[in-house]
Design a protein around this motif. Sequence first.
Motif, PDB file in Angstrom:
ATOM      1  N   VAL A  47       0.852  -1.176   0.000  1.00 34.73           N
ATOM      2  CA  VAL A  47       0.000   0.000   0.000  1.00 34.73           C
ATOM      3  C   VAL A  47       0.894   1.235   0.000  1.00 34.73           C
ATOM      4  CG1 VAL A  47      -1.819   1.234   1.228  1.00 34.73           C
ATOM      5  CG2 VAL A  47      -1.721  -1.259   1.328  1.00 34.73           C
ATOM      6  N   ASN A  48       0.627   2.160  -0.923  1.00 35.27           N
ATOM      7  CA  ASN A  48       1.409   3.379  -1.019  1.00 35.27           C
ATOM      8  C   ASN A  48       0.601   4.539  -0.424  1.00 35.27           C
ATOM      9  OD1 ASN A  48       3.049   5.492  -1.652  1.00 35.27           O
ATOM     10  ND2 ASN A  48       3.083   5.122  -3.856  1.00 35.27           N
ATOM     11  N   LEU A  49       0.561   4.616   0.897  1.00 34.08           N
ATOM     12  CA  LEU A  49      -0.219   5.654   1.558  1.00 34.08           C
ATOM     13  C   LEU A  49       0.471   7.017   1.514  1.00 34.08           C
ATOM     14  CD1 LEU A  49      -1.683   3.798   4.651  1.00 34.08           C
ATOM     15  CD2 LEU A  49      -2.821   4.436   2.535  1.00 34.08           C
ATOM     16  N   GLU A  50       1.780   7.021   1.361  1.00 34.47           N
ATOM     17  CA  GLU A  50       2.507   8.288   1.301  1.00 34.47           C
ATOM     18  C   GLU A  50       2.037   9.139   0.122  1.00 34.47           C
ATOM     19  OE1 GLU A  50       4.609  10.255   3.136  1.00 34.47           O
ATOM     20  OE2 GLU A  50       4.046   8.786   4.635  1.00 34.47           O
ATOM     21  N   SER A  51       1.816   8.502  -1.028  1.00 34.33           N
ATOM     22  CA  SER A  51       1.367   9.275  -2.187  1.00 34.33           C
ATOM     23  C   SER A  51      -0.036   9.829  -1.957  1.00 34.33           C
ATOM     24  CB  SER A  51       1.408   8.429  -3.463  1.00 34.33           C
ATOM     25  OG  SER A  51       0.452   7.396  -3.397  1.00 34.33           O
ATOM     26  N   VAL A  52      -0.893   9.071  -1.276  1.00 36.21           N
ATOM     27  CA  VAL A  52      -2.245   9.541  -0.964  1.00 36.21           C
ATOM     28  C   VAL A  52      -2.150  10.718  -0.003  1.00 36.21           C
ATOM     29  CG1 VAL A  52      -4.434   8.937   0.140  1.00 36.21           C
ATOM     30  CG2 VAL A  52      -3.296   7.282  -1.354  1.00 36.21           C
ATOM     31  N   LYS A  53      -1.349  10.570   1.045  1.00 39.69           N
ATOM     32  CA  LYS A  53      -1.198  11.636   2.032  1.00 39.69           C
ATOM     33  C   LYS A  53      -0.644  12.905   1.383  1.00 39.69           C
ATOM     34  CE  LYS A  53       1.961  11.647   5.463  1.00 39.69           C
ATOM     35  NZ  LYS A  53       2.634  11.211   6.709  1.00 39.69           N
ATOM     36  N   GLN A  54       0.386  12.756   0.556  1.00 36.22           N
ATOM     37  CA  GLN A  54       0.981  13.916  -0.101  1.00 36.22           C
ATOM     38  C   GLN A  54      -0.013  14.582  -1.042  1.00 36.22           C
ATOM     39  OE1 GLN A  54       3.973  15.148   0.879  1.00 36.22           O
ATOM     40  NE2 GLN A  54       3.278  16.897  -0.296  1.00 36.22           N
ATOM     41  N   SER A  55      -0.793  13.796  -1.753  1.00 26.63           N
ATOM     42  CA  SER A  55      -1.801  14.346  -2.659  1.00 26.63           C
ATOM     43  C   SER A  55      -2.857  15.131  -1.884  1.00 26.63           C
ATOM     44  CB  SER A  55      -2.457  13.217  -3.452  1.00 26.63           C
ATOM     45  OG  SER A  55      -3.482  13.722  -4.255  1.00 26.63           O
ATOM     46  N   LEU A  56      -3.250  14.620  -0.740  1.00 30.60           N
ATOM     47  CA  LEU A  56      -4.243  15.323   0.078  1.00 30.60           C
ATOM     48  C   LEU A  56      -3.681  16.642   0.612  1.00 30.60           C
ATOM     49  CD1 LEU A  56      -5.792  12.308   1.992  1.00 30.60           C
ATOM     50  CD2 LEU A  56      -6.843  13.619   0.147  1.00 30.60           C
ATOM     51  N   ILE A  57      -2.409  16.637   0.982  1.00 33.26           N
ATOM     52  CA  ILE A  57      -1.765  17.868   1.449  1.00 33.26           C
ATOM     53  C   ILE A  57      -1.646  18.859   0.296  1.00 33.26           C
ATOM     54  CG2 ILE A  57       0.416  18.851   2.271  1.00 33.26           C
ATOM     55  CD1 ILE A  57       0.735  16.270   3.946  1.00 33.26           C
ATOM     56  N   ASP A  58      -1.182  18.367  -0.870  1.00 34.92           N
ATOM     57  CA  ASP A  58      -1.020  19.234  -2.033  1.00 34.92           C
ATOM     58  C   ASP A  58      -2.337  19.878  -2.465  1.00 34.92           C
ATOM     59  OD1 ASP A  58       1.645  18.601  -2.012  1.00 34.92           O
ATOM     60  OD2 ASP A  58       1.518  17.167  -3.681  1.00 34.92           O
ATOM     61  N   ASN A  59      -3.413  19.133  -2.339  1.00 35.47           N
ATOM     62  CA  ASN A  59      -4.726  19.641  -2.730  1.00 35.47           C
ATOM     63  C   ASN A  59      -5.450  20.328  -1.571  1.00 35.47           C
ATOM     64  OD1 ASN A  59      -5.069  18.871  -5.576  1.00 35.47           O
ATOM     65  ND2 ASN A  59      -4.667  16.827  -4.764  1.00 35.47           N
ATOM     66  N   ARG A  60      -4.719  20.584  -0.514  1.00 37.31           N
ATOM     67  CA  ARG A  60      -5.228  21.299   0.665  1.00 37.31           C
ATOM     68  C   ARG A  60      -6.463  20.659   1.266  1.00 37.31           C
ATOM     69  NH1 ARG A  60      -3.115  27.045   0.420  1.00 37.31           N
ATOM     70  NH2 ARG A  60      -1.621  26.908  -1.268  1.00 37.31           N
ATOM     71  N   VAL A  61      -6.545  19.348   1.184  1.00 34.35           N
ATOM     72  CA  VAL A  61      -7.648  18.649   1.833  1.00 34.35           C
ATOM     73  C   VAL A  61      -7.413  18.660   3.337  1.00 34.35           C
ATOM     74  CG1 VAL A  61      -8.840  16.439   2.080  1.00 34.35           C
ATOM     75  CG2 VAL A  61      -8.156  17.248  -0.175  1.00 34.35           C
ATOM     76  N   PHE A  62      -6.163  18.522   3.740  1.00 36.45           N
ATOM     77  CA  PHE A  62      -5.809  18.770   5.135  1.00 36.45           C
ATOM     78  C   PHE A  62      -4.432  19.390   5.179  1.00 36.45           C
ATOM     79  CE2 PHE A  62      -4.313  14.385   4.653  1.00 36.45           C
ATOM     80  CZ  PHE A  62      -3.113  14.368   5.328  1.00 36.45           C
ATOM     81  N   SER A  63      -4.164  20.089   6.241  1.00 34.76           N
ATOM     82  CA  SER A  63      -2.939  20.879   6.333  1.00 34.76           C
ATOM     83  C   SER A  63      -1.788  20.084   6.924  1.00 34.76           C
ATOM     84  CB  SER A  63      -3.188  22.109   7.200  1.00 34.76           C
ATOM     85  OG  SER A  63      -3.428  21.700   8.521  1.00 34.76           O
ATOM     86  N   LYS A  64      -0.602  20.666   6.839  1.00 38.35           N
ATOM     87  CA  LYS A  64       0.587  20.057   7.447  1.00 38.35           C
ATOM     88  C   LYS A  64       0.403  19.937   8.951  1.00 38.35           C
ATOM     89  CE  LYS A  64       4.005  19.617   4.360  1.00 38.35           C
ATOM     90  NZ  LYS A  64       4.780  18.441   4.160  1.00 38.35           N
ATOM     91  N   ALA A  65      -0.305  20.889   9.566  1.00 41.00           N
ATOM     92  CA  ALA A  65      -0.521  20.842  11.012  1.00 41.00           C
ATOM     93  C   ALA A  65      -1.301  19.590  11.385  1.00 41.00           C
ATOM     94  CB  ALA A  65      -1.263  22.080  11.474  1.00 41.00           C
ATOM     95  N   ALA A  66      -2.272  19.223  10.553  1.00 40.59           N
ATOM     96  CA  ALA A  66      -3.052  18.022  10.831  1.00 40.59           C
ATOM     97  C   ALA A  66      -2.222  16.774  10.619  1.00 40.59           C
ATOM     98  CB  ALA A  66      -4.280  17.977   9.937  1.00 40.59           C
ATOM     99  N   GLU A  67      -1.136  16.899   9.871  1.00 40.14           N
ATOM    100  CA  GLU A  67      -0.282  15.755   9.595  1.00 40.14           C
ATOM    101  C   GLU A  67       0.550  15.354  10.812  1.00 40.14           C
ATOM    102  OE1 GLU A  67       3.101  16.624   7.131  1.00 40.14           O
ATOM    103  OE2 GLU A  67       2.909  14.723   6.114  1.00 40.14           O
TER     104      GLU A  67
END
Length: 172
Positions: A47-67
């Motif tokens: 499972v490549n969750l890093e790409s999903v997480k990065q895509s969500l951050i890039d698209n401002r679905v959630f912020s770095k603070a939430a990460e």
Amino acid sequence: MDYLSRYPKSALFVASERTAERVAVKVSNRVFSLESVFDFDGERIRVNLESVKQSLIDNRVFSKAAEKERRPRRSSRLEATAKIKDELISHLIDARDHAVSTRYSEGEAKLLDRPTQKDIAKLTGLTTTSVNRCFTDPANHEIRHIYEVLDDVEKIVTYSGSLRRDGITAAD
């Protein structure tokens, strides 16, 4: 698809890249194909969750603070335990000084009142619940021992454990 518009930060996972492309034009949510998330190398599925997480951050679905990951509870319990231990040792030093002083001046060593858990909470800036959890934690036998010593004038006067206040060892 109207249902998804109520949840703008939700992500949608679909079976293939082709379906992802078709759905992505109809919704404002981030769409992922399972083909892009899962890899099969012949033996196991990865499972490549890093790409999903990065895509969500890039698209401002959630912020770095939430990460940011939450600090484990055990870590905050250790900090609370250290504060309590420091406060108890400080009180033990004061109690020993008081007992020795009253022994010489009045002929009998007298106890300082032992602080309650509520008092310790106020002095350390912790909640009473946190203090209680530290006292009942089986790993914190040292603070329970120091707390018991504070209730016996002879143990206070003869206490031989390490006593430190502000990094300076008290004279035994």
